[in-house]
Design a protein around this motif. Structure first.
Motif, PDB file in Angstrom:
ATOM      1  N   ASP A  92      -7.584  -2.155  -0.712  1.00 30.85           N
ATOM      2  CA  ASP A  92      -6.243  -2.478  -0.250  1.00 30.85           C
ATOM      3  C   ASP A  92      -5.798  -1.420   0.759  1.00 30.85           C
ATOM      4  O   ASP A  92      -5.637  -0.254   0.414  1.00 30.85           O
ATOM      5  CB  ASP A  92      -5.287  -2.527  -1.446  1.00 30.85           C
ATOM      6  CG  ASP A  92      -3.896  -2.985  -1.059  1.00 30.85           C
ATOM      7  OD1 ASP A  92      -3.732  -3.514   0.058  1.00 30.85           O
ATOM      8  OD2 ASP A  92      -2.972  -2.810  -1.872  1.00 30.85           O
ATOM      9  N   THR A 131      -2.824   1.059   0.052  1.00 30.05           N
ATOM     10  CA  THR A 131      -2.930   2.184  -0.863  1.00 30.05           C
ATOM     11  C   THR A 131      -3.489   3.439  -0.197  1.00 30.05           C
ATOM     12  O   THR A 131      -3.528   4.481  -0.800  1.00 30.05           O
ATOM     13  CB  THR A 131      -3.819   1.827  -2.069  1.00 30.05           C
ATOM     14  OG1 THR A 131      -5.134   1.500  -1.588  1.00 30.05           O
ATOM     15  CG2 THR A 131      -3.244   0.657  -2.847  1.00 30.05           C
ATOM     16  N   LYS A 132      -3.917   3.315   1.065  1.00 27.88           N
ATOM     17  CA  LYS A 132      -4.489   4.467   1.762  1.00 27.88           C
ATOM     18  C   LYS A 132      -3.386   5.357   2.304  1.00 27.88           C
ATOM     19  O   LYS A 132      -2.372   4.885   2.813  1.00 27.88           O
ATOM     20  CB  LYS A 132      -5.389   4.013   2.916  1.00 27.88           C
ATOM     21  CG  LYS A 132      -6.636   3.308   2.441  1.00 27.88           C
ATOM     22  CD  LYS A 132      -7.513   2.964   3.604  1.00 27.88           C
ATOM     23  CE  LYS A 132      -8.773   2.262   3.108  1.00 27.88           C
ATOM     24  NZ  LYS A 132      -9.647   1.893   4.207  1.00 27.88           N
ATOM     25  N   THR A 133      -3.618   6.645   2.212  1.00 24.77           N
ATOM     26  CA  THR A 133      -2.666   7.603   2.755  1.00 24.77           C
ATOM     27  C   THR A 133      -2.878   7.723   4.262  1.00 24.77           C
ATOM     28  O   THR A 133      -3.949   7.384   4.776  1.00 24.77           O
ATOM     29  CB  THR A 133      -2.861   8.989   2.104  1.00 24.77           C
ATOM     30  OG1 THR A 133      -4.142   9.491   2.470  1.00 24.77           O
ATOM     31  CG2 THR A 133      -2.737   8.904   0.585  1.00 24.77           C
TER      32      THR A 133
END
Length: 89
Positions: A57, A60-62
């Protein structure tokens, strides 16, 4: 079982297969064939890894992870250009 057995094939079978390949393609073409097969396998591996990465997803990655992935893509592209000997940007 012999130490050179691959996939259930013994040494004799492997030598016969090698002889047939040399007869079909010639000794000078075999390294080129092996190189092409290696490239194809690398591309296949990268694509399957890409498919697995696509399942993650992105929300959800920074931002740091996204920046790191962008930098890695740039480094990979530059390494591929250098490997091919392409000096144009």
């Amino acid at each position: 079982m012999t130490p050179f057995a691959i996939g259930g094939l013994g040494t004799t079978e492997l030598l016969i297969i090698l002889a047939v390949l040399v007869l079909l393609f010639g000794a000078s073409k075999l390294p080129e064939l092996a190189r092409g097969s290696g490239r194809a396998l690398r591309i296949f591996k990268a694509e399957t890894k890409g498919l697995m990465d696509d399942d993650e997803d992105p929300a959800t990655k920074t931002p740091e992870q996204r920046e790191l992935e962008a930098r890695q893509a740039q480094v990979d592209a530059e390494a591929e250009r250098r490997r091919r000997g392409d000096t144009t940007i």
